[in-house]
Write an enzyme that holds these catalytic residues in place. Structure first.
Site, PDB file in Angstrom:
ATOM      1  N   LYS A  34       0.851  -1.202   0.000  1.00 59.38           N
ATOM      2  CA  LYS A  34       0.000   0.000   0.000  1.00 59.38           C
ATOM      3  C   LYS A  34       0.890   1.257   0.000  1.00 59.38           C
ATOM      4  O   LYS A  34       2.099   1.166   0.259  1.00 59.38           O
ATOM      5  CB  LYS A  34      -0.909  -0.015   1.232  1.00 59.38           C
ATOM      6  CG  LYS A  34      -0.159   0.093   2.538  1.00 59.38           C
ATOM      7  CD  LYS A  34      -1.058  -0.183   3.739  1.00 59.38           C
ATOM      8  CE  LYS A  34      -0.255  -0.120   5.026  1.00 59.38           C
ATOM      9  NZ  LYS A  34      -0.937  -0.788   6.147  1.00 59.38           N
ATOM     10  N   TYR A 260      15.621  29.980   7.612  1.00 63.38           N
ATOM     11  CA  TYR A 260      14.420  30.674   8.098  1.00 63.38           C
ATOM     12  C   TYR A 260      14.425  30.784   9.614  1.00 63.38           C
ATOM     13  O   TYR A 260      14.725  29.813  10.311  1.00 63.38           O
ATOM     14  CB  TYR A 260      13.170  29.925   7.650  1.00 63.38           C
ATOM     15  CG  TYR A 260      12.900  30.063   6.172  1.00 63.38           C
ATOM     16  CD1 TYR A 260      12.596  31.306   5.612  1.00 63.38           C
ATOM     17  CD2 TYR A 260      12.948  28.950   5.339  1.00 63.38           C
ATOM     18  CE1 TYR A 260      12.349  31.427   4.249  1.00 63.38           C
ATOM     19  CE2 TYR A 260      12.696  29.062   3.990  1.00 63.38           C
ATOM     20  CZ  TYR A 260      12.398  30.301   3.445  1.00 63.38           C
ATOM     21  OH  TYR A 260      12.155  30.421   2.108  1.00 63.38           O
TER      22      TYR A 260
HETATM   23  C1  LIG Z   1      -0.121  -1.840   6.754  1.00 62.86           C
HETATM   24  C2  LIG Z   1      -0.673  -3.115   7.219  1.00 62.86           C
HETATM   25  C3  LIG Z   1       0.152  -4.227   7.408  1.00 62.86           C
HETATM   26  C4  LIG Z   1       1.668  -4.156   7.298  1.00 62.86           C
HETATM   27  O1  LIG Z   1       2.178  -3.566   8.478  1.00 62.86           O
HETATM   28  P1  LIG Z   1       3.772  -3.387   8.666  1.00 62.86           P
HETATM   29  O2  LIG Z   1       3.910  -2.856  10.034  1.00 62.86           O
HETATM   30  O3  LIG Z   1       4.200  -2.414   7.631  1.00 62.86           O
HETATM   31  O4  LIG Z   1       4.360  -4.718   8.466  1.00 62.86           O
HETATM   32  C5  LIG Z   1      -0.452  -5.431   7.735  1.00 62.86           C
HETATM   33  N1  LIG Z   1      -1.784  -5.523   7.886  1.00 62.86           N
HETATM   34  C6  LIG Z   1      -2.602  -4.464   7.738  1.00 62.86           C
HETATM   35  C7  LIG Z   1      -4.070  -4.633   7.929  1.00 62.86           C
HETATM   36  C8  LIG Z   1      -2.075  -3.221   7.414  1.00 62.86           C
HETATM   37  O5  LIG Z   1      -2.883  -2.174   7.282  1.00 62.86           O
END
Ligand SMILES: *Cc1c(COP(=O)(O)O)cnc(C)c1O
Length: 364
Positions: A34, A260
């Site tokens: 994702k 800044y």
């Molecule tokens: C993002 C996610 C993962 C992966 O988590 P990590 O900590 O990046 O390994 C697994 N399951 C779900 C439902 C997620 O949303």
């Protein structure tokens, strides 16, 4: 050409996948890609992992569509499920698997006009209280799904852990027990573990594990975990290196400020370098003075505020340094977790926040 670029070693991601497999050799791996594969490029990462994992996971349907359109053929689980009826219909058509996290989403699949049965996972809320059905709803949901021609037979029971990165927190065992207690009477495959659980909680390993962050080579326990374990990363290798060059060097007199707000003021004669990397590129704006940066492979400190496209570093202690010298902002030799710790955030946010302004080069 601007010297700032990200280099992603796809081979490192495959090696990290093998480490996830060694932690839990009996589980199937669903690679979580994702948020553009945590900033690494979802299409490129999926192409490189396709032959090595049976399925992928993304957050929502648009992410899955992008991968299918790019020719990725593996099943893709949509973690937030179908957001509308059209998503449900499309799932069957394009071999997307749907997470069902609410009664409303169950109804959506049951009434959808689908060309064939959809594969579904059932998300159970065992304590994170974000998404998922209550255990008390499961009997009814499972019965309805089993009776529907819209749904493929074997459903996976899934839950997400709230504190898997805290090695002694009692909640993880409680969440696992809640799911396993229900599943033991129903003979359903389970999926529980994210990266932290794969690495630290063997009792969470199940039919399917869902690693994300660790695939990209970073320790999901964060910088503190990395330090405390004494074993920095269990062999994980950061797949991305964010690099640039020094584009300017100047000498400051005591009392001179930088950037800044002139927030950082030189106490002695100082040599300050400017790097073409800023918050518009994904460098965290809240990185404090003292955040490490590698120049010529040596650690120096960020000084002053992060600008939109530039940061300054204190080069005073370096014996030889000139414009054009190489810089690493994070990567193989400087953990993104450590940079994040200096910015009050986590490596996940830095990586997934990369905007596309920085070009990415892929190495096999
Ligand atoms: C993002 C996610 C993962 C992966 O988590 P990590 O900590 O990046 O390994 C697994 N399951 C779900 C439902 C997620 O949303």
């Amino acid at each position: 050409m601007r010297p700032t670029k990200a280099t992603v070693r796809l081979g490192a991601i495959r090696d990290n996948l093998e480490i996830a497999r060694q932690f839990a050799p009996d589980s199937k791996i669903m690679a979580v890609i994702k948020a553009n594969a945590y900033g690494h490029g979802a299409i490129e990462v999926a192409r490189s992992l396709q032959a090595h994992v049976p399925a992928f996971a993304v957050a929502f349907a648009e992410e899955a569509v992008q991968l299918r359109d790019a020719g990725i053929s593996r099943p893709i689980l949509i973690l937030q499920g179908a957001s509308c009826d059209a998503d449900a219909a499309e799932a069957a058509d394009r071999d997307f698997w749907l997470m069902l996290h609410s009664r409303q989403q169950v109804e959506r699949v049951l009434r959808a006009d689908v060309p064939g049965p959809v594969r579904v996972w059932i998300k159970v809320d065992t304590g994170m209280h974000r998404l998922g059905l209550a255990v008390s709803e499961l009997d009814g949901v499972c019965a309805d799904l089993s009776a529907s021609d819209n749904v493929q037979r074997e459903q996976v029971l899934c839950t997400h852990l709230a504190v898997a990165d805290e090695l002694t927190h009692p909640m993880t065992r409680q969440q696992v027990r809640t799911l396993r207690d229900y599943a033991s009477g129903h003979n359903l495959p389970l999926s529980i573990a994210n990266s932290a659980a794969i690495m630290s909680w063997p009792e969470t390993h199940a039919s399917w594990n869902r690693p994300g962050y660790m695939l990209y080579g970073n320790d999901p326990h964060g910088f503190a975990g990395t330090e405390a374990s004494g074993n920095p990363s269990h062999g994980l290798v950061p797949a991305m290196t964010m690099s640039s060059e020094i584009i300017s060097i100047r000498e400051l007199a005591p009392g001179d400020g930088i950037g800044y707000g002139l927030e950082w003021v030189a106490r002695k004669e100082s040599k300050i370098g400017t790097i073409s990397m800023g918050y518009a590129d994904g460098y965290p704006r809240h990185a404090a003075s003292g955040t490490p940066v590698l120049v010529n492979g040596q650690r120096v400190s960020l000084v002053g505020r992060v600008s939109m496209g530039m940061i300054s570093v204190d080069l005073t202690e370096l014996e030889y340094v000139e414009v054009g010298d190489p810089v690493e902002l994070w990567g193989e030799r400087l953990s993104v977790n450590e940079v994040a710790a200096h910015a009050g955030t986590i490596g996940y946010e830095i990586l997934s926040g990369l905007t596309g302004r920085v070009p990415v080069t892929y190495l096999p």
